[in-house]
Design an enzyme around this catalytic site. Structure first.
Site, PDB file in Angstrom:
ATOM      1  N   ASP A   1       0.990  -1.010   0.047  1.00 48.85           N
ATOM      2  CA  ASP A   1       0.555  -0.098  -0.140  1.00 48.85           C
ATOM      3  C   ASP A   1       0.946   1.463  -0.183  1.00 48.85           C
ATOM      4  OD1 ASP A   1      -1.771   1.000   0.240  1.00 48.85           O
ATOM      5  OD2 ASP A   1      -2.875   0.876   2.076  1.00 48.85           O
TER       6      ASP A   1
ATOM      7  N   ASN B   1       3.749   4.817   4.722  1.00 49.12           N
ATOM      8  CA  ASN B   1       4.115   3.838   4.118  1.00 49.12           C
ATOM      9  C   ASN B   1       5.010   4.114   2.224  1.00 49.12           C
ATOM     10  OD1 ASN B   1       2.919   2.049   5.764  1.00 49.12           O
ATOM     11  ND2 ASN B   1       1.481   1.314   3.986  1.00 49.12           N
TER      12      ASN B   1
ATOM     13  N   HIS C   1       2.491   5.844  13.076  1.00 48.00           N
ATOM     14  CA  HIS C   1       1.021   6.727  12.909  1.00 48.00           C
ATOM     15  C   HIS C   1      -0.399   6.097  13.086  1.00 48.00           C
ATOM     16  CE1 HIS C   1       0.522   1.850  12.117  1.00 48.00           C
ATOM     17  NE2 HIS C   1       0.098   2.350  10.790  1.00 48.00           N
ATOM     18  N   GLY C   2       0.022   5.937  14.169  1.00 48.00           N
ATOM     19  CA  GLY C   2      -1.670   4.981  14.512  1.00 48.00           C
ATOM     20  C   GLY C   2      -1.728   4.848  16.089  1.00 48.00           C
TER      21      GLY C   2
ATOM     22  N   MET D   1     -11.262   3.432  15.279  1.00 46.12           N
ATOM     23  CA  MET D   1     -12.943   3.672  14.626  1.00 46.12           C
ATOM     24  C   MET D   1     -13.377   3.893  16.233  1.00 46.12           C
ATOM     25  SD  MET D   1     -14.655   0.057  13.273  1.00 46.12           S
ATOM     26  CE  MET D   1     -15.815   1.034  12.738  1.00 46.12           C
TER      27      MET D   1
ATOM     28  N   GLY E   1      -6.497   6.962  16.068  1.00 44.82           N
ATOM     29  CA  GLY E   1      -6.835   6.173  17.102  1.00 44.82           C
ATOM     30  C   GLY E   1      -7.808   5.014  16.152  1.00 44.82           C
TER      31      GLY E   1
ATOM     32  N   HIS F   1      -8.504   8.524   5.331  1.00 39.97           N
ATOM     33  CA  HIS F   1      -6.553   7.768   5.428  1.00 39.97           C
ATOM     34  C   HIS F   1      -6.618   6.608   4.029  1.00 39.97           C
ATOM     35  CE1 HIS F   1      -5.359   3.484   7.710  1.00 39.97           C
ATOM     36  NE2 HIS F   1      -4.132   4.066   6.680  1.00 39.97           N
TER      37      HIS F   1
END
Length: 402
Positions: free
Chosen positions: A74, A276, A331-332, A310, A308, A184
């Site tokens: 990705d 990425n 990244h999260g 959902m 974060g 995103h």
């Protein structure tokens, strides 16, 4: 407080910004750190977890080489967020209608735009600058075209589409009750095809040169080779496509929002960040190729987005330019369990309970994205106060997934 653990079991050290890491991720970090092209160390972000070959949530600097599987399939996946002049009180009472309007404007999952409608349209013209560059890449590597049916139609029709998995579009509220749109996504099918093609080419090249690797997915191209140059050209193209894809999605989402709320303006600059990707950067006075696999750039003063799950808060952050982390951050939240494990452990009723108060899908098709499948974003943020400072805290009221 930040946690930094340094491992010295491989050729170069690994600096880890968390104590929440499993054995599989540790082994992958050691594998990467044993490669002769990696220098001077590897940095693992607080959201680190096992991936394919290279660890998700890692920053991998290399001298004179790139590792296609470290970038992944990705390519250019990342975030885009804009703040509006709207306040929470100006959102419609029926958020389900707004969610449906955005889903109609931005195809999700396997959905894409209809070729007959986008051919020759402003949508297709938006992708035209990329077309000549892609033609040059495919002229040298026709196998890329063979891997995707209806090649040209597909990448144009997927421009401005979300995809599935952990990709999302959200309507969020910040600490001042201001409305944001955050999304995103990445380079869609064409990025996947380019990634898989060059990962296979790198593996074949390593076998031809009889290079022993701790993991075949860590095959790399050496600078000066034709494949190295061709991959860098292709990955640059896919990163630009991913950026354009998010821009087109944002445009469509804002148009959908405008049909359901009072007139508004965008407030401040849009925030864009890949997580990425590979980039040429200078660290410690040395020019390196820095691959961020599930990590974002956090140079001093640079704005970024750390979402974060959902059902959890997200953060707009400002980088501190920490040199030990190669000016990077997470990244999260990072996955705590695999998708299959999440599906075994939870059902749609658990999902509904954990996303209470959020307008989103609550069916079995997205149980693998349940908040409990992810690490605690608050703990992840606590482990990277040396890397970033929080500028805005966002809570979603609408979450759209494929």
């Amino acid at each position: 407080m930040p946690i930094v653990t340094t491992m010295h079991k491989a050729r170069v050290p690994v600096h880890i910004y968390t104590d929440d890491i499993d054995h599989a991720a540790l082994q992958q970090l050691l594998n990467v750190a044993s490669l002769p092209v990696v220098h001077p160390h590897v940095a693992a972000m607080p959201d680190v977890h096992a991936g394919i070959g290279a660890t998700v949530g890692s920053v991998i600097p290399t001298r004179g080489a790139v590792i296609p599987a470290a970038v992944g399939v990705d390519i250019g996946c990342g975030m885009n967020a804009v703040r509006t002049t709207l306040t929470a009180s100006q959102l419609p009472d029926n958020l389900a209608r707004l969610r449906s309007a955005i889903e109609a404007a931005v195809p999700v999952g396997l959905g894409q735009h209809d070729w007959d409608k986008v051919r020759g349209s402003s949508h297709a013209r938006a992708g035209r600058p990329l077309n000549d560059r892609l033609d040059r890449i495919v002229a040298k590597h026709g196998g890329i075209m063979k891997m995707q049916r209806k090649f040209v139609q597909t990448w144009i029709c997927q421009l401005g589409t979300l995809g599935g998995g952990n990709h999302f579009v959200e309507v969020c509220i910040d600490e001042e009750e201001r409305v944001w749109i955050m999304l995103h996504s990445g380079s869609r099918g064409i990025g996947n095809v380019i990634g898989r093609y060059f990962i296979a080419a790198a593996q074949k090249d390593m076998r031809r040169h009889q290079v022993n690797l701790p993991d075949r997915d860590l095959a790399y191209f050496s600078e000066g080779s034709t494949l190295f140059d061709d991959y860098v050209e292709a990955v640059d193209w896919a990163q630009d496509y991913a950026l354009l894809n998010r821009s087109e999605m944002m445009r469509r989402a804002l148009e959908a929002l405008a049909r359901h709320v009072p007139p508004f303006r965008l407030d401040g600059e849009a925030i864009n960040c890949h997580h990425n990707y590979v980039a040429r950067e200078t660290h410690g006075g040395e020019r390196l190729y820095v691959t961020r696999k599930g990590a974002i750039s956090a140079r001093e003063g640079e704005l970024g987005i750390i979402p974060g799950s959902m059902g959890a808060r997200s953060y707009v952050v400002r980088g501190k330019g920490n040199p030990d982390a190669f000016c990077s951050c997470s990244h999260g939240a990072g996955r705590r369990m695999s998708r299959s494990e999440a599906k075994r452990s939870f059902d749609r009723f658990d999902l509904a309970a954990q996303t209470e108060g959020i307008e989103c899908r609550k069916d079995a098709g997205v149980v693998d994205e349940i908040p409990a499948a992810y690490k605690d974003i608050e703990q992840v943020m606590a482990h990277q106060t040396d890397l970033v400072e929080v500028v805005h805290t966002l809570r979603q009221v609408i979450c759209i997934k494929g």
